[in-house]
Structure formats: structure tokens, C-alpha cells
Write a protein that holds these residues in place. Structure first.
Motif, PDB file in Angstrom:
ATOM      1  N   TYR A 125     -10.171  -1.938   5.388  1.00  0.00           N
ATOM      2  CA  TYR A 125      -9.761  -2.994   6.306  1.00  0.00           C
ATOM      3  C   TYR A 125      -8.254  -3.257   6.246  1.00  0.00           C
ATOM      4  CZ  TYR A 125     -14.761  -3.602   6.369  1.00  0.00           C
ATOM      5  OH  TYR A 125     -16.107  -3.375   6.477  1.00  0.00           O
ATOM      6  N   ARG A 126      -7.584  -2.727   5.229  1.00  0.00           N
ATOM      7  CA  ARG A 126      -6.133  -2.889   5.110  1.00  0.00           C
ATOM      8  C   ARG A 126      -5.402  -1.590   5.430  1.00  0.00           C
ATOM      9  NH1 ARG A 126      -3.893  -5.767   0.125  1.00  0.00           N
ATOM     10  NH2 ARG A 126      -2.269  -6.165   1.627  1.00  0.00           N
ATOM     11  N   GLU A 127      -6.106  -0.622   5.971  1.00  0.00           N
ATOM     12  CA  GLU A 127      -5.520   0.694   6.253  1.00  0.00           C
ATOM     13  C   GLU A 127      -4.280   0.606   7.133  1.00  0.00           C
ATOM     14  OE1 GLU A 127      -6.899   5.047   8.003  1.00  0.00           O
ATOM     15  OE2 GLU A 127      -8.277   3.356   8.101  1.00  0.00           O
ATOM     16  N   ASP A 128      -4.308  -0.253   8.145  1.00  0.00           N
ATOM     17  CA  ASP A 128      -3.168  -0.361   9.071  1.00  0.00           C
ATOM     18  C   ASP A 128      -1.870  -0.747   8.355  1.00  0.00           C
ATOM     19  OD1 ASP A 128      -4.786   0.336  11.151  1.00  0.00           O
ATOM     20  OD2 ASP A 128      -4.971  -1.694  11.974  1.00  0.00           O
ATOM     21  N   GLU A 129      -1.987  -1.492   7.258  1.00  0.00           N
ATOM     22  CA  GLU A 129      -0.794  -1.908   6.513  1.00  0.00           C
ATOM     23  C   GLU A 129      -0.098  -0.722   5.841  1.00  0.00           C
ATOM     24  OE1 GLU A 129      -1.393  -5.404   3.958  1.00  0.00           O
ATOM     25  OE2 GLU A 129      -3.283  -5.693   5.023  1.00  0.00           O
ATOM     26  N   TRP A 130      -0.795   0.405   5.726  1.00  0.00           N
ATOM     27  CA  TRP A 130      -0.256   1.584   5.048  1.00  0.00           C
ATOM     28  C   TRP A 130       0.110   2.706   6.019  1.00  0.00           C
ATOM     29  CZ3 TRP A 130       0.381   1.938  -0.284  1.00  0.00           C
ATOM     30  CH2 TRP A 130      -0.117   0.869  -1.020  1.00  0.00           C
ATOM     31  N   ASN A 131      -0.062   2.491   7.321  1.00  0.00           N
ATOM     32  CA  ASN A 131       0.237   3.539   8.304  1.00  0.00           C
ATOM     33  C   ASN A 131       1.698   3.951   8.274  1.00  0.00           C
ATOM     34  OD1 ASN A 131      -2.355   3.767   9.221  1.00  0.00           O
ATOM     35  ND2 ASN A 131      -2.071   2.449  11.000  1.00  0.00           N
ATOM     36  N   ASN A 132       1.936   5.224   8.533  1.00  0.00           N
ATOM     37  CA  ASN A 132       3.283   5.784   8.654  1.00  0.00           C
ATOM     38  C   ASN A 132       4.144   5.565   7.403  1.00  0.00           C
ATOM     39  OD1 ASN A 132       2.712   6.612  11.339  1.00  0.00           O
ATOM     40  ND2 ASN A 132       3.122   4.519  12.030  1.00  0.00           N
ATOM     41  N   GLY A 133       3.503   5.622   6.241  1.00  0.00           N
ATOM     42  CA  GLY A 133       4.250   5.510   4.993  1.00  0.00           C
ATOM     43  C   GLY A 133       4.652   4.106   4.602  1.00  0.00           C
ATOM     44  N   LYS A 134       4.183   3.105   5.344  1.00  0.00           N
ATOM     45  CA  LYS A 134       4.509   1.722   4.985  1.00  0.00           C
ATOM     46  C   LYS A 134       3.760   1.339   3.713  1.00  0.00           C
ATOM     47  CE  LYS A 134       3.166  -0.181   8.775  1.00  0.00           C
ATOM     48  NZ  LYS A 134       2.810  -1.115   9.820  1.00  0.00           N
ATOM     49  N   VAL A 135       4.331   0.425   2.975  1.00  0.00           N
ATOM     50  CA  VAL A 135       3.704  -0.131   1.780  1.00  0.00           C
ATOM     51  C   VAL A 135       3.717  -1.647   1.933  1.00  0.00           C
ATOM     52  CG1 VAL A 135       3.859  -0.344  -0.730  1.00  0.00           C
ATOM     53  CG2 VAL A 135       4.495   1.810   0.378  1.00  0.00           C
ATOM     54  N   PRO A 136       2.573  -2.318   1.737  1.00  0.00           N
ATOM     55  CA  PRO A 136       2.539  -3.781   1.875  1.00  0.00           C
ATOM     56  C   PRO A 136       3.551  -4.481   0.961  1.00  0.00           C
ATOM     57  CG  PRO A 136       0.318  -2.910   1.812  1.00  0.00           C
ATOM     58  CD  PRO A 136       1.245  -1.766   1.484  1.00  0.00           C
ATOM     59  N   THR A 137       4.036  -5.607   1.433  1.00  0.00           N
ATOM     60  CA  THR A 137       5.094  -6.366   0.762  1.00  0.00           C
ATOM     61  C   THR A 137       4.784  -6.645  -0.704  1.00  0.00           C
ATOM     62  OG1 THR A 137       5.722  -7.388   2.858  1.00  0.00           O
ATOM     63  CG2 THR A 137       6.421  -8.522   0.845  1.00  0.00           C
ATOM     64  N   GLU A 138       3.556  -7.078  -1.013  1.00  0.00           N
ATOM     65  CA  GLU A 138       3.255  -7.445  -2.403  1.00  0.00           C
ATOM     66  C   GLU A 138       3.394  -6.260  -3.356  1.00  0.00           C
ATOM     67  OE1 GLU A 138      -0.848  -6.802  -0.448  1.00  0.00           O
ATOM     68  OE2 GLU A 138       1.058  -7.721   0.132  1.00  0.00           O
ATOM     69  N   TYR A 139       3.100  -5.047  -2.879  1.00  0.00           N
ATOM     70  CA  TYR A 139       3.243  -3.860  -3.718  1.00  0.00           C
ATOM     71  C   TYR A 139       4.702  -3.417  -3.815  1.00  0.00           C
ATOM     72  CZ  TYR A 139      -1.797  -3.825  -3.156  1.00  0.00           C
ATOM     73  OH  TYR A 139      -3.112  -4.194  -3.142  1.00  0.00           O
ATOM     74  N   MET A 140       5.455  -3.598  -2.736  1.00  0.00           N
ATOM     75  CA  MET A 140       6.888  -3.292  -2.785  1.00  0.00           C
ATOM     76  C   MET A 140       7.585  -4.204  -3.790  1.00  0.00           C
ATOM     77  SD  MET A 140       7.698  -0.711  -0.989  1.00  0.00           S
ATOM     78  CE  MET A 140       9.462  -0.872  -0.799  1.00  0.00           C
ATOM     79  N   MET A 141       7.203  -5.473  -3.813  1.00  0.00           N
ATOM     80  CA  MET A 141       7.797  -6.409  -4.775  1.00  0.00           C
ATOM     81  C   MET A 141       7.430  -6.030  -6.205  1.00  0.00           C
ATOM     82  SD  MET A 141       7.441 -10.049  -2.874  1.00  0.00           S
ATOM     83  CE  MET A 141       8.544 -10.471  -1.546  1.00  0.00           C
ATOM     84  N   GLN A 142       6.198  -5.600  -6.412  1.00  0.00           N
ATOM     85  CA  GLN A 142       5.759  -5.156  -7.735  1.00  0.00           C
ATOM     86  C   GLN A 142       6.627  -3.982  -8.207  1.00  0.00           C
ATOM     87  OE1 GLN A 142       1.746  -3.608  -7.837  1.00  0.00           O
ATOM     88  NE2 GLN A 142       1.711  -3.549 -10.061  1.00  0.00           N
ATOM     89  N   VAL A 143       6.779  -3.000  -7.347  1.00  0.00           N
ATOM     90  CA  VAL A 143       7.538  -1.808  -7.707  1.00  0.00           C
ATOM     91  C   VAL A 143       9.020  -2.131  -7.892  1.00  0.00           C
ATOM     92  CG1 VAL A 143       8.291   0.439  -6.843  1.00  0.00           C
ATOM     93  CG2 VAL A 143       5.884  -0.169  -6.781  1.00  0.00           C
ATOM     94  N   GLN A 144       9.584  -2.984  -7.050  1.00  0.00           N
ATOM     95  CA  GLN A 144      10.988  -3.381  -7.221  1.00  0.00           C
ATOM     96  C   GLN A 144      11.192  -4.066  -8.570  1.00  0.00           C
ATOM     97  OE1 GLN A 144      13.747  -2.806  -5.369  1.00  0.00           O
ATOM     98  NE2 GLN A 144      12.513  -1.508  -4.056  1.00  0.00           N
ATOM     99  N   HIS A 145      10.251  -4.886  -8.965  1.00  0.00           N
ATOM    100  CA  HIS A 145      10.305  -5.549 -10.271  1.00  0.00           C
ATOM    101  C   HIS A 145      10.305  -4.497 -11.380  1.00  0.00           C
ATOM    102  CE1 HIS A 145       9.413  -8.872 -13.115  1.00  0.00           C
ATOM    103  NE2 HIS A 145       8.689  -7.950 -13.741  1.00  0.00           N
ATOM    104  N   TYR A 146       9.382  -3.532 -11.289  1.00  0.00           N
ATOM    105  CA  TYR A 146       9.304  -2.468 -12.296  1.00  0.00           C
ATOM    106  C   TYR A 146      10.589  -1.646 -12.359  1.00  0.00           C
ATOM    107  CZ  TYR A 146       4.212  -3.130 -12.727  1.00  0.00           C
ATOM    108  OH  TYR A 146       2.957  -3.631 -12.958  1.00  0.00           O
ATOM    109  N   LEU A 147      11.147  -1.331 -11.207  1.00  0.00           N
ATOM    110  CA  LEU A 147      12.394  -0.560 -11.184  1.00  0.00           C
ATOM    111  C   LEU A 147      13.505  -1.307 -11.922  1.00  0.00           C
ATOM    112  CD1 LEU A 147      12.330   0.759  -7.510  1.00  0.00           C
ATOM    113  CD2 LEU A 147      12.018   2.134  -9.582  1.00  0.00           C
ATOM    114  N   SER A 148      13.576  -2.604 -11.724  1.00  0.00           N
ATOM    115  CA  SER A 148      14.582  -3.410 -12.392  1.00  0.00           C
ATOM    116  C   SER A 148      14.361  -3.429 -13.904  1.00  0.00           C
ATOM    117  CB  SER A 148      14.561  -4.838 -11.847  1.00  0.00           C
ATOM    118  OG  SER A 148      15.474  -5.649 -12.549  1.00  0.00           O
TER     119      SER A 148
END
Length: 164
Positions: A125-148
Motif C-alpha cells: 500500500y506504500r509502493e507509490d512512495e518508492w516509485n522512480n527511486g524515491k525514498v520516503p522522508t522518514e527513511y531519508m532522515m534516518q539515513v541522513q542521521h546515520y551518515l552524520s
């Protein structure tokens, strides 16, 4: 300055959850920013300050996410040819000790650069949020935190969507 690393391999689930109370982890980043659809800042504060008992915020989605993580990691390696090394430690930022990362793995890419690896299971049901290589905001924030926290520049996120 070097990161402080605490081994997690031999911790019980309860000990690991208690250790997570010592700061803000990647999955907390979107809560802090008010962008997490499943958890409020009030719930996070109550957890981090010990106002609520240590407990797993588990449901079917998180259960299956944990079960499938190794399979997603293996399939990522099969499809990309990149090696993912599991890291069994919690890493704390050298300057901002309240920030920690407990990543799903570390990848060394073709250029020899160390990168974060995160595995996700996603409802169909959340497939559309991942179309065309997009990543949902909450996961982008998680990864940005980890990168830091890990002082890295790049991350790979592998998602199993709808069991496919």
C-alpha cells in the motif's frame, strides 16, 4: 575524535532497547522532525526519559522487517555484487554523544568508499512512495542521521515492497 562504539551482538533484546534510550537514533530522527507517521514526539520523549517501561514498539510490520533483513541484505549483494558487512555495535557521534547509529550494515562500494546499508520491508500500500527511486522522508532522515554519526557520504537502501 573517534566514535564511541558499544558492541551489541551479545545483548538481549531488552538490553538493546535500554541502550537505545541513551540518545537519538536514526529511527528517532523523523520523530524529532515531526515527520514520522507512526510515532509522536511525546511518545519519543516518554521513552527516552524513562517515563514508560522499556518495550518493543513492535507490530507485524516491524516483526517481518526484522525477519526479512538478512534476506534483503543477501539479495542486495546478489543483485549488486557489493558486499554488505553486518556491524554488531551501536556507534555514538564523537562530538554529539546523544546521536547514535545502529545500522543494518556497511558496504564498501566499487571506489572503496564505505557506505551505510539499510534494509526495508514495505507494505504494497506504500509502493507509490518508492516509485522512480524515491525514498520516503522518514527513511531519508534516518539515513541522513546515520551518515552524520558515521561520518560517511553515501548510503544504499534496499526495499522489499509488498513481499516482491
Amino acid at each position: 575524535m573517534k566514535n564511541i562504539m558499544i558492541p551489541t551482538k551479545d545483548l538481549t533484546r531488552e538490553e538493546w532497547l535500554e541502550l537505545r534510550r541513551n540518545g537519538i537514533g536514526g529511527s528517532d530522527a523523523s520523530v524529532v522532525m515531526g515527520k514520522n507517521p507512526w510515532r509522536s514526539i511525546q511518545q519519543l520523549w516518554e521513552d527516552k526519559t524513562g517515563k514508560t517501561p522499556v518495550q518493543e514498539n513492535s507490530n507485524e510490520y516491524t516483526y517481518w522487517g526484522n525477519v526479512m533483513e538478512g534476506i534483503i541484505r543477501k539479495e542486495f549483494m546478489n543483485r549488486t555484487g557489493l558486499k554488505v558487512r553486518q556491524k554488531h555495535f551501536m556507534m555514538f557521534h564523537p562530538q554529539f554523544s546523544f546521536m547514535f547509529a545502529d545500522v543494518d550494515g556497511i558496504v564498501t562500494d566499487e571506489q572503496g568508499e564505505k557506505c551505510i546499508f539499510e534494509a526495508k520491508t514495505v507494505s504494497q500500500y506504500r509502493e507509490d512512495e518508492w516509485n522512480n527511486g524515491k525514498v520516503p522522508t522518514e527513511y531519508m532522515m534516518q539515513v541522513q542521521h546515520y551518515l552524520s554519526v558515521c561520518n560517511m557520504q553515501k548510503a544504499y537502501i534496499a526495499a522489499l515492497i509488498g513481499g516482491n
